[in-house]
Write an enzyme that holds these catalytic residues in place. Structure first.
Site, short mmCIF file in Angstrom:
data_model
loop_
_atom_site.label_atom_id
_atom_site.label_comp_id
_atom_site.label_asym_id
_atom_site.label_seq_id
_atom_site.Cartn_x
_atom_site.Cartn_y
_atom_site.Cartn_z
CG HIS A 119 -1.77 -1.33 1.19
ND1 HIS A 119 -2.81 -1.61 0.34
CD2 HIS A 119 -1.62 -2.45 1.96
CE1 HIS A 119 -3.28 -2.81 0.57
NE2 HIS A 119 -2.58 -3.36 1.54
CD GLU A 128 -2.21 -3.74 4.91
OE1 GLU A 128 -1.61 -4.73 4.43
OE2 GLU A 128 -3.39 -3.44 4.61
CG HIS A 141 0.47 -6.94 2.48
ND1 HIS A 141 -0.37 -6.03 1.89
CD2 HIS A 141 1.40 -7.27 1.56
CE1 HIS A 141 0.03 -5.81 0.64
NE2 HIS A 141 1.11 -6.55 0.42
CD GLU A 163 -2.19 -10.11 4.49
OE1 GLU A 163 -2.19 -9.22 5.37
OE2 GLU A 163 -2.67 -9.95 3.36
#
Length: 264
Positions: free
Chosen positions: A9, A23, A78, A144
């Site tokens: 991102h 995030e 992430h 993640e």
């Protein structure tokens, strides 16, 4: 080993959010820590990051850059989100890969090392058709690191010590997978030395310092700290477990005219 390190991102795409966290900020912090440990403590490691600030970079730009550079490994960092109830850690490789693939072997190693230290529920090793796993010419891995909308996971994400442990878990996995060699004069003390390039009450002033250092080729980021109930925006320009490497980097930062110092 050439590592393409991709904090997910950024810019107008904040990723998941929860409990005052975004995030894009959490993963950039973890990625900086991974980079600093690798470059400070290991030999023959080259790192290129998809972003070193809060900037936009498309998925296509990221994978094209990694492929053109000829990276040996693509590591995408992430955090997760679902419904506020889901929690834990999981990682992914592309769903087309066989049980005999080298990428799966690397996943086995990284998963083991990360879950040793991250204090998160282990949701297992998984496969998916994510762009960064599908369009990369080299083995690729996406982690993640907890659910940002879960109260327990989010409370960990707010802790610098936790983010450091997560970074160390990733590095330990990379070191095993690629047989990385530590630099000489490694103290083995386990201490982390940070180069601080200024503390400010104004976020704008801290961001200006980060931009200035970036113009000199030095990556830095802003870390929020509370001292005696007062919020300060502290600019961190590197972190190492080796004191000598830290002092060498401190001289580099000071040569820009910035009054920097080391904390432990």
């Amino acid at each position: 080993m050439k590592l393409y390190l991709d904090p997910g991102h950024g810019g107008t795409d904040p990723g998941a959010s929860g409990y005052g966290l975004k995030e894009k900020d959490v993963v950039l912090d973890i990625a900086f820590r991974i980079r600093d440990i690798l470059t400070g403590d290991y030999k023959n490691v080259s790192i290129r990051m998809s972003r070193t600030n809060d900037s936009n970079q498309t998925l296509r730009q990221r994978t094209d850059e990694a492929n053109a550079w000829g990276a040996d490994y693509y590591l995408s960092i992430h955090c997760n989100a679902f419904n506020g109830a889901a929690d834990g850690y999981e990682d992914f490789i592309h769903n087309s890969l066989s049980v005999n693939s080298q990428t799966l072997m690397y996943q086995d190693i990284l998963h083991e090392e990360i879950t040793k230290v991250n204090q998160l529920r282990n949701r297992g090793q998984k496969k998916a058709n994510f762009h960064v796993l599908r369009e990369t010419a080299m083995p690729s891995f996406l982690s993640e690191n907890g659910f940002i909308d879960h109260p327990g996971d989010a409370s960990l994400m707010k802790q610098n010590t936790w983010k450091q442990r997560v970074a160390e878990g990733h590095v330990n996995g990379l070191a095993r997978a690629f047989n990385l060699k530590r630099r000489g004069n490694d103290t083995g003390s386990g201490n982390l030395y940070k180069v601080i390039a200024g503390s400010f009450k104004s976020k704008e002033n801290a961001d200006d310092r980060v931009s200035f250092l970036g113009s000199k080729g030095i990556d830095a980021f802003v870390d929020n700290v509370n001292i005696s109930g007062v919020r300060w925006y502290r600019v961190q320009a590197g972190a190492f477990t080796n004191r000598e490497h830290t002092e060498n980097h401190l001289r580099t930062v000071k040569n820009t005219g910035v009054d920097a110092y080391i904390i432990q």
